[in-house]
Design a protein around this motif. Structure first.
Motif, short mmCIF file in Angstrom:
data_model
loop_
_atom_site.label_atom_id
_atom_site.label_comp_id
_atom_site.label_asym_id
_atom_site.label_seq_id
_atom_site.Cartn_x
_atom_site.Cartn_y
_atom_site.Cartn_z
N THR A 1 -27.91 123.05 93.79
CA THR A 1 -26.72 123.04 93.21
C THR A 1 -25.48 122.76 94.26
OG1 THR A 1 -25.18 125.04 92.38
CG2 THR A 1 -26.86 125.62 94.12
N SER A 2 -24.71 122.17 93.64
CA SER A 2 -23.46 121.70 94.13
C SER A 2 -22.27 122.99 93.89
CB SER A 2 -22.87 120.17 93.82
OG SER A 2 -21.77 120.05 94.36
N VAL A 3 -21.92 123.77 94.72
CA VAL A 3 -21.24 124.92 94.35
C VAL A 3 -19.61 124.46 94.67
CG1 VAL A 3 -23.02 126.61 94.66
CG2 VAL A 3 -21.24 126.00 96.49
N LYS A 4 -18.77 125.09 94.04
CA LYS A 4 -17.47 125.25 94.33
C LYS A 4 -17.22 125.89 95.67
CE LYS A 4 -15.72 125.19 89.46
NZ LYS A 4 -14.77 125.62 88.56
N HIS A 5 -15.99 125.43 96.25
CA HIS A 5 -15.53 125.89 97.46
C HIS A 5 -14.05 125.43 97.77
CE1 HIS A 5 -17.46 121.67 98.17
NE2 HIS A 5 -16.46 121.50 99.07
N ARG A 6 -13.28 126.23 98.46
CA ARG A 6 -11.99 125.90 98.87
C ARG A 6 -11.54 126.25 100.22
NH1 ARG A 6 -10.02 131.53 95.68
NH2 ARG A 6 -10.65 133.15 97.21
N ALA A 7 -10.42 125.64 100.53
CA ALA A 7 -9.99 126.20 101.84
C ALA A 7 -8.47 126.81 101.81
CB ALA A 7 -9.46 124.71 102.44
#
Length: 356
Positions: A283-289
């Motif tokens: 799975t390519s999961v959402k991430h944020r900074a």
């Protein structure tokens, strides 16, 4: 390989390139976030000690028992979290420190020096500055981030100054590319694919690799700005290190978690093409900074992908097992171009659009 070419880097494109944020943030009279940066968010997240830790030395061990366990742990991490912390990876601490030193020197260059690399289009092999995104309401938001992005493989591009930069970026990108290959070999074992399957299908000898340095200055109102909004990465594996100031958050089971990583480790995430190749097993999961009000944060990211000409779809042996593919096949270069032109923050992601 031709570089991602985006003719539509125009007023209709959601990415509009701007000048350095560093100067604005260093101004003593900035007490609130200027309206153009306004991105209301909740930067707090849960803390977890469950983000998997993968011992890279075990993956390369002669003893089959620790290697087998490490492959199992890697596969489980890609299935359940899409992220893991890589330790004992063999990249010298001195090289990692030197890379941060060189990036800091680049950021400190006079504006006139950096202006020659100011992005004129999304396809420039060397580009720096910051950029705007559009949200689903057609509002334009400037991200609280300056960046330097370099295409480093199959062709190597780097600014001339500072002189240290070329040397460390070249060595760091080569070493991380080797790490990515070994991780992909382990993935082949875990998925019961032939050892060289990924290498041949994805043409890894000409793999497209990008180096990026992100600078997030202190922000007077962290809940009113964002460094990078939620997204997934194109490619296979993305590697991230930071200057000791955390800020990356990942989505897991509907919640946001702080993705802290120990000193000298590398935070690795499975990216879109790995999810597609595995036919949804990984799975390519959402991430944020997110940003903070006290300390500047610098992250160094290396994105490792297939060759631009490689057509990426679910691996044929996995499709045979599953009975059908879950994703459409697409040339990686076209995927990169499509992502650069994707609609906007909050819209349907390109990965979701690839689902059958």
């Amino acid at each position: 390989m031709a570089l991602p070419s985006v003719a539509a880097a125009s007023e209709h494109h959601p990415f509009e390139f701007e000048t350095a944020l560093k100067d604005l943030a260093n101004s003593s009279n900035v007490k609130s976030v200027p309206s153009k940066f306004n991105f209301i968010n909740q930067p707090t997240a849960l803390t977890s000690d469950s983000i998997p830790i993968i011992d890279f030395s075990a993956l390369t061990a002669d003893d089959p028992h620790p290697r087998s366990k490490a492959i199992h742990d890697l596969s489980k991490a890609c299935q359940e979290w899409g992220f893991f912390i890589l330790v004992n990876h063999g990249i010298p601490e001195e090289l990692m420190k030197a890379t941060f030193t060189a990036i800091t020197e680049f950021l400190s260059l006079p504006a006139a020096e950096k202006k020659q690399y100011e992005a004129k289009s999304a396809s420039d092999p060397i580009k720096c500055g910051n950029f705007n995104v559009a949200n689903t309401s057609n509002q334009i938001i400037t991200l609280w981030r300056d960046y330097l992005k370099l295409y480093v493989h199959p062709d190597f591009h780097c600014p001339e100054k500072p002189h240290l930069l070329r040397e460390v970026v070249l060595e760091y990108s080569e070493r991380t590319r080797k790490l990515a290959r070994i991780l992909l070999e382990a993935v082949c074992d875990a998925l019961e694919l032939e050892q060289d399957y990924v290498d041949q299908v994805l043409k890894l000898g000409s793999s497209f690799q990008m180096f990026a340095a992100n600078y997030y200055p202190p922000c007077p109102e962290p809940d009113q700005a964002i460094g990078l909004p939620p997204h997934t990465d194109p490619g296979l594996f993305t590697f991230l290190i930071h200057n000791g100031v955390a800020g990356l958050q990942i989505e897991h089971n509907g919640h946001w978690f702080n993705a802290d990583s120990p000193q000298n480790s590398i935070l690795v995430n499975a990216a879109d093409q790995l999810q597609i190749l595995s036919n949804g097993r990984y799975t390519s999961v959402k991430h944020r900074a997110v940003v903070n009000s006290e300390k500047e944060r610098i992250s160094i990211v290396v994105a490792n992908g297939p060759a631009g000409e490689a057509v990426v779809g679910p691996a044929a042996p996995l499709v045979q097992k599953d009975g059908h593919p879950l994703y459409r096949s697409m040339k990686y270069l076209e995927y990169l171009e499509s992502q650069l032109l994707k609609d906007r923050v909050g819209g349907k992601s390109l990965l979701e659009q690839q689902k059958i």
